[in-house]
Scaffold this motif. Structure first.
Motif, PDB file in Angstrom:
ATOM      1  N   LEU A  31      47.431 -80.984  30.979  1.00 14.09           N
ATOM      2  CA  LEU A  31      47.511 -80.131  29.802  1.00 14.09           C
ATOM      3  C   LEU A  31      47.353 -78.668  30.186  1.00 14.09           C
ATOM      4  CD1 LEU A  31      45.342 -82.198  27.286  1.00 14.09           C
ATOM      5  CD2 LEU A  31      47.840 -82.102  27.435  1.00 14.09           C
ATOM      6  N   ASP A  32      48.156 -77.825  29.538  1.00 17.15           N
ATOM      7  CA  ASP A  32      48.096 -76.365  29.709  1.00 17.15           C
ATOM      8  C   ASP A  32      48.273 -75.931  31.165  1.00 17.15           C
ATOM      9  OD1 ASP A  32      47.937 -73.762  28.837  1.00 17.15           O
ATOM     10  OD2 ASP A  32      45.756 -73.687  28.947  1.00 17.15           O
ATOM     11  N   PRO A  33      49.470 -76.080  31.729  1.00 14.55           N
ATOM     12  CA  PRO A  33      50.709 -76.456  31.050  1.00 14.55           C
ATOM     13  C   PRO A  33      50.858 -77.975  30.924  1.00 14.55           C
ATOM     14  CG  PRO A  33      51.173 -75.917  33.330  1.00 14.55           C
ATOM     15  CD  PRO A  33      49.717 -75.627  33.120  1.00 14.55           C
ATOM     16  N   ASP A  34      51.595 -78.393  29.907  1.00 14.14           N
ATOM     17  CA  ASP A  34      51.745 -79.812  29.603  1.00 14.14           C
ATOM     18  C   ASP A  34      52.835 -80.462  30.463  1.00 14.14           C
ATOM     19  OD1 ASP A  34      49.930 -79.239  27.617  1.00 14.14           O
ATOM     20  OD2 ASP A  34      51.385 -79.363  25.975  1.00 14.14           O
ATOM     21  N   TYR A  35      52.474 -81.545  31.145  1.00 12.74           N
ATOM     22  CA  TYR A  35      53.474 -82.421  31.746  1.00 12.74           C
ATOM     23  C   TYR A  35      52.836 -83.777  32.037  1.00 12.74           C
ATOM     24  CZ  TYR A  35      51.510 -80.829  36.275  1.00 12.74           C
ATOM     25  OH  TYR A  35      50.680 -80.509  37.325  1.00 12.74           O
ATOM     26  N   VAL A  36      53.688 -84.791  32.167  1.00  6.36           N
ATOM     27  CA  VAL A  36      53.266 -86.167  32.431  1.00  6.36           C
ATOM     28  C   VAL A  36      53.844 -86.573  33.780  1.00  6.36           C
ATOM     29  CG1 VAL A  36      53.358 -88.563  31.630  1.00  6.36           C
ATOM     30  CG2 VAL A  36      53.292 -86.677  29.967  1.00  6.36           C
TER      31      VAL A  36
END
Length: 333
Positions: A31-36
């Motif tokens: 999170l913050d920055p968002d990625y999976v």
């Protein structure tokens, strides 16, 4: 507006938090920055696949992170492209030294932001290739695109290219497989009713009770035309004709038939559409070798469906059948 949310501005972050808790055996969420990203990333000796786009299309793209599909997915705000500062760290963390393929839907914001991230990753010495998915036959241009939109065919590109990467193909081969899928897949959708973006608080477009949007985009973009509401077989006929015509399907072809829900359509109705689409192909002497029915690329709670046809060859069929283990798609060992 009635939605199971807390604050419209926190929808994506809270959804990602829940997603990680539910699937922590497969993915990690940043999170913050968002990625999976795959929990085991980077996978040594394996080409990485990174995709992404606006949220609101779940399970695309985050639901397809895992063995046999994506290495990472980058979700933007609802119906909004992710930014380069989200995409770049996802690329860097995914890369094992074998290169990264970016799978990008043909929307202007996605193209620009993934291009920027790719340039920055290249400066860091990462070998990057990009495939732009543009399978929608409904329109040539729209507010969001220059050329055809990328829609449900994206799922098939991600699965089949993911199978290529998983078996150890190099970056050039994985890219060629993705491009071959994109060249042989066409889609078209229909909306019976609009969706409501959480932060907007009102429907994204309006339809009279007796009309439907033929050729609608996955963000509610206008399609080919609005027509009177009719029965499922007639709607399916109107979707299939341009798909098959544009693809140039012949009686010798073998295909994968994919009927996708937009988020608000019961599965029973999707099978009614599939039934008619399969009849149309059978009447043309086309062999349906593989199928997929369900909600795989949605538009929040939009009522509607899309049909996608992929022309198969032996290698694409083998890669489709190869094992996959993601939160939203899994089969094989």
């Amino acid at each position: 507006m009635k939605k199971l949310i807390n604050n419209p501005r926190s929808v994506v972050a809270e959804s990602l938090q829940g997603f990680e808790i539910a699937h922590r055996d497969l993915v990690k969420v940043h999170l913050d920055p968002d990625y999976v990203i795959r929990r085991d990333a980077p996978v040594r000796g394996k080409v990485a696949l990174v995709s992404g786009g606006g949220s609101g299309h779940e399970p695309l793209h985050s639901g397809y992170v895992g063995a046999g599909m994506l290495t990472a997915a980058v979700p933007g705000a609802v119906f909004t492209s992710p930014t380069p500062d989200q995409i770049l760290p996802a690329i860097v963390e995914s890369d094992s030294g074998s290169g990264v393929l970016l799978i990008v839907k043909n929307y202007t914001g996605d193209i620009l932001n993934f291009e920027t991230a790719a340039e920055l990753a290249g400066v860091e010495g990462i070998d990057i290739r990009t495939v732009v998915v543009n399978d929608d036959v409904a329109v040539e241009d729209s507010t969001y695109t220059a050329g055809r939109r990328g829609v449900a065919g994206t799922v098939l590109v991600e699965k089949i290219a993911g199978g290529s990467a998983e078996r150890g193909d190099d970056l050039a081969k994985v890219t060629e497989v993705a491009e071959r899928v994109n060249a042989n897949v066409r889609s078209m959708g229909v909306a019976l009713a609009p969706c409501t973006v959480p932060h907007a608080g009102e429907p994204s477009f309006t339809l009279a009770d007796d009309e439907i949007e033929m050729g609608v985009g996955i963000h509610g973009e206008p399609g080919r035309h609005r027509v009177p509401m009719t029965n499922a077989d007639s709607i399916t006929d109107q979707l299939m004709e341009p798909v098959l015509s544009d693809l140039g399907i012949t009686s010798s072809d073998k295909v994968l038939l994919f009927v996708n829900g937009m988020g608000g359509t019961p599965l029973s109705e999707l099978y009614i559409v599939y039934r008619r689409a399969a009849q149309i192909l059978a009447e043309r002497g086309v062999s349906v070798e593989r199928s997929l029915v369900g909600n795989y690329i949605t538009a929040l709670e939009m009522e509607g469906a899309s049909v996608t046809v992929l022309r198969l060859d032996d290698e694409l069929t083998q890669l489709w059948d190869s094992p996959v283990k993601t939160p939203a798609l899994r089969w094989g060992e």
